[in-house]
Write a protein that holds these residues in place. Structure first.
Motif, PDB file in Angstrom:
ATOM      1  N   TYR A 177    -106.376  -1.940 -24.774  1.00  0.00           N
ATOM      2  CA  TYR A 177    -106.932  -2.673 -23.598  1.00  0.00           C
ATOM      3  C   TYR A 177    -106.721  -4.089 -23.989  1.00  0.00           C
ATOM      4  O   TYR A 177    -106.267  -4.992 -23.032  1.00  0.00           O
ATOM      5  N   PHE A 178    -106.880  -4.400 -25.147  1.00  0.00           N
ATOM      6  CA  PHE A 178    -106.874  -6.015 -25.557  1.00  0.00           C
ATOM      7  C   PHE A 178    -105.428  -6.494 -25.374  1.00  0.00           C
ATOM      8  O   PHE A 178    -105.286  -7.477 -24.895  1.00  0.00           O
ATOM      9  N   GLN A 179    -104.433  -5.425 -25.871  1.00  0.00           N
ATOM     10  CA  GLN A 179    -103.051  -5.857 -25.737  1.00  0.00           C
ATOM     11  C   GLN A 179    -102.530  -5.952 -24.330  1.00  0.00           C
ATOM     12  O   GLN A 179    -101.959  -7.100 -23.605  1.00  0.00           O
ATOM     13  N   ARG A 180    -102.941  -5.045 -23.640  1.00  0.00           N
ATOM     14  CA  ARG A 180    -102.335  -5.102 -22.088  1.00  0.00           C
ATOM     15  C   ARG A 180    -103.136  -6.068 -21.159  1.00  0.00           C
ATOM     16  O   ARG A 180    -102.365  -6.649 -20.370  1.00  0.00           O
ATOM     17  N   ASN A 181    -104.357  -6.218 -21.456  1.00  0.00           N
ATOM     18  CA  ASN A 181    -105.225  -7.125 -20.448  1.00  0.00           C
ATOM     19  C   ASN A 181    -105.446  -8.433 -21.201  1.00  0.00           C
ATOM     20  O   ASN A 181    -105.806  -9.338 -20.328  1.00  0.00           O
ATOM     21  N   LYS A 182    -105.323  -8.765 -22.155  1.00  0.00           N
ATOM     22  CA  LYS A 182    -105.816 -10.080 -22.907  1.00  0.00           C
ATOM     23  C   LYS A 182    -104.395 -10.803 -23.493  1.00  0.00           C
ATOM     24  O   LYS A 182    -104.077 -11.812 -22.987  1.00  0.00           O
ATOM     25  N   LEU A 183    -103.976 -10.142 -24.458  1.00  0.00           N
ATOM     26  CA  LEU A 183    -102.848 -10.750 -25.101  1.00  0.00           C
ATOM     27  C   LEU A 183    -101.642 -10.908 -24.381  1.00  0.00           C
ATOM     28  O   LEU A 183    -100.805 -12.020 -24.341  1.00  0.00           O
ATOM     29  N   PHE A 184    -101.126  -9.668 -23.838  1.00  0.00           N
ATOM     30  CA  PHE A 184     -99.818  -9.951 -22.888  1.00  0.00           C
ATOM     31  C   PHE A 184     -99.693 -10.738 -21.812  1.00  0.00           C
ATOM     32  O   PHE A 184     -98.584 -11.608 -21.894  1.00  0.00           O
ATOM     33  N   PRO A 185    -100.929 -11.150 -21.210  1.00  0.00           N
ATOM     34  CA  PRO A 185    -100.814 -12.208 -20.127  1.00  0.00           C
ATOM     35  C   PRO A 185    -100.816 -13.471 -20.654  1.00  0.00           C
ATOM     36  O   PRO A 185    -100.097 -14.304 -20.115  1.00  0.00           O
ATOM     37  N   LEU A 186    -101.543 -13.604 -21.985  1.00  0.00           N
ATOM     38  CA  LEU A 186    -101.128 -14.903 -22.571  1.00  0.00           C
ATOM     39  C   LEU A 186     -99.838 -15.203 -22.945  1.00  0.00           C
ATOM     40  O   LEU A 186     -99.134 -16.342 -22.930  1.00  0.00           O
ATOM     41  N   LEU A 187     -99.044 -14.183 -23.505  1.00  0.00           N
ATOM     42  CA  LEU A 187     -97.828 -14.352 -24.007  1.00  0.00           C
ATOM     43  C   LEU A 187     -96.879 -14.435 -22.988  1.00  0.00           C
ATOM     44  O   LEU A 187     -95.690 -15.223 -23.211  1.00  0.00           O
ATOM     45  N   ASN A 188     -97.248 -14.016 -21.775  1.00  0.00           N
ATOM     46  CA  ASN A 188     -96.505 -14.266 -20.360  1.00  0.00           C
ATOM     47  C   ASN A 188     -96.469 -15.690 -20.140  1.00  0.00           C
ATOM     48  O   ASN A 188     -95.357 -16.290 -19.719  1.00  0.00           O
ATOM     49  N   GLU A 189     -97.560 -16.525 -20.323  1.00  0.00           N
ATOM     50  CA  GLU A 189     -97.753 -17.815 -20.096  1.00  0.00           C
ATOM     51  C   GLU A 189     -96.843 -18.541 -21.227  1.00  0.00           C
ATOM     52  O   GLU A 189     -96.367 -19.514 -21.003  1.00  0.00           O
ATOM     53  N   LEU A 190     -97.004 -17.984 -22.337  1.00  0.00           N
ATOM     54  CA  LEU A 190     -96.221 -18.870 -23.533  1.00  0.00           C
ATOM     55  C   LEU A 190     -94.605 -18.773 -23.271  1.00  0.00           C
ATOM     56  O   LEU A 190     -93.942 -19.496 -23.644  1.00  0.00           O
ATOM     57  N   GLU A 191     -94.115 -17.609 -22.711  1.00  0.00           N
ATOM     58  CA  GLU A 191     -92.850 -17.429 -22.456  1.00  0.00           C
ATOM     59  C   GLU A 191     -92.300 -18.266 -21.115  1.00  0.00           C
ATOM     60  O   GLU A 191     -90.991 -18.306 -21.037  1.00  0.00           O
TER      61      GLU A 191
END
Length: 250
Positions: free
Chosen positions: A148-162
């Protein structure tokens, strides 16, 4: 006719030889639960399962779910090379979702469905099932949060980083760094729980005379553990270093 269509239409009255001839993964799958396809080519799945006191319906359903062409699950021995995705974080996250998170979530669901039934029937017969139960429950709890943390928290943040069109805010960078710390801590806990569950579960080896449900459960647990180790290795060797590299150069 494709392998997928052939196996899909088969029943337990098909011979082992017929099953293996249309689905190349079937032989390895049957061997993994203790059925030598080489020794039973001319016999039907139904007759072999009845001889072993297994459920032929359950085994056939499991074979179809794990067929190589369209099954989410794959053989434990199936080694895949990592794709060449360069430094594209979004593609790495998509690969992680498609090849690991989706598969591991489904495996976890299958295990959670089958373990209580196996434990209820065989818990007194095989004490190691009781010994591993607490650790398997804790692993399930940790994995549900981890995914859940990867899908809903971390991945969206990495989307912003990219996203090269946006300047990454200081708050986003802080959240990503905190997210990486959580991921790295959870990875250690997950690997420890996997190791302990295997030890408490006597290596997840099938006892002589074990039913098909227990054998399939053990296969699923082994497959999940193998996939989780590969997932964490991928995250440690590729994704996390790439994130840190992008944060350092931002």
């Amino acid at each position: 006719m494709s392998n997928n269509e052939s196996l899909k239409g088969m029943t337990p009255d098909a011979t082992i030889g017929e099953i293996v001839s249309v689905e190349k993964n079937a032989g390895a799958l049957l061997s993994s639960i203790g059925l030598s396809h080489e020794s039973h080519k001319a016999k039907t799945l139904r007759s072999v399962c009845q001889q072993k006191q297994w459920s032929e319906v359950e085994v056939m359903k499991w074979l179809k779910k794990n067929q190589e062409n369209n099954g989410v699950q794959k053989s434990i021995k199936n080694e895949e090379k990592l794709p060449d995705l360069g430094d594209n974080l979004l593609k790495w996250c998509e690969y992680l979702e498609q090849d690991f998170l989706t598969k591991n979530t489904e495996l976890l669901d299958d295990i959670n469905r089958d373990f209580p039934r196996v434990h209820k029937i065989h818990g007194n017969q095989y004490e190691w099932l009781k010994n591993m139960q607490w650790y398997l429950d804790k692993l399930e709890e940790k994995l549900n949060y981890y995914f859940y943390f990867q899908r809903n928290k971390l991945f969206p943040l990495l989307n912003e980083l990219e996203d090269s069109k946006k300047k990454v805010l200081h708050g986003t960078i802080t959240k990503i760094n905190n997210g990486l710390k959580i991921i790295e801590e959870d990875q250690n806990k997950i690997l420890d729980l996997i190791d302990t569950t295997e030890k408490k579960g006597q290596g997840l080896e099938n006892p002589e005379g074990a039913c098909s449900t227990l054998r399939i459960l053990n296969y699923n647990v082994k497959t999940l553990f193998s996939s989780l180790r590969k997932q964490i290795e991928l995250e440690r060797q590729h994704i996390i270093p790439l994130v840190k590299q992008k944060l350092a150069s931002g």
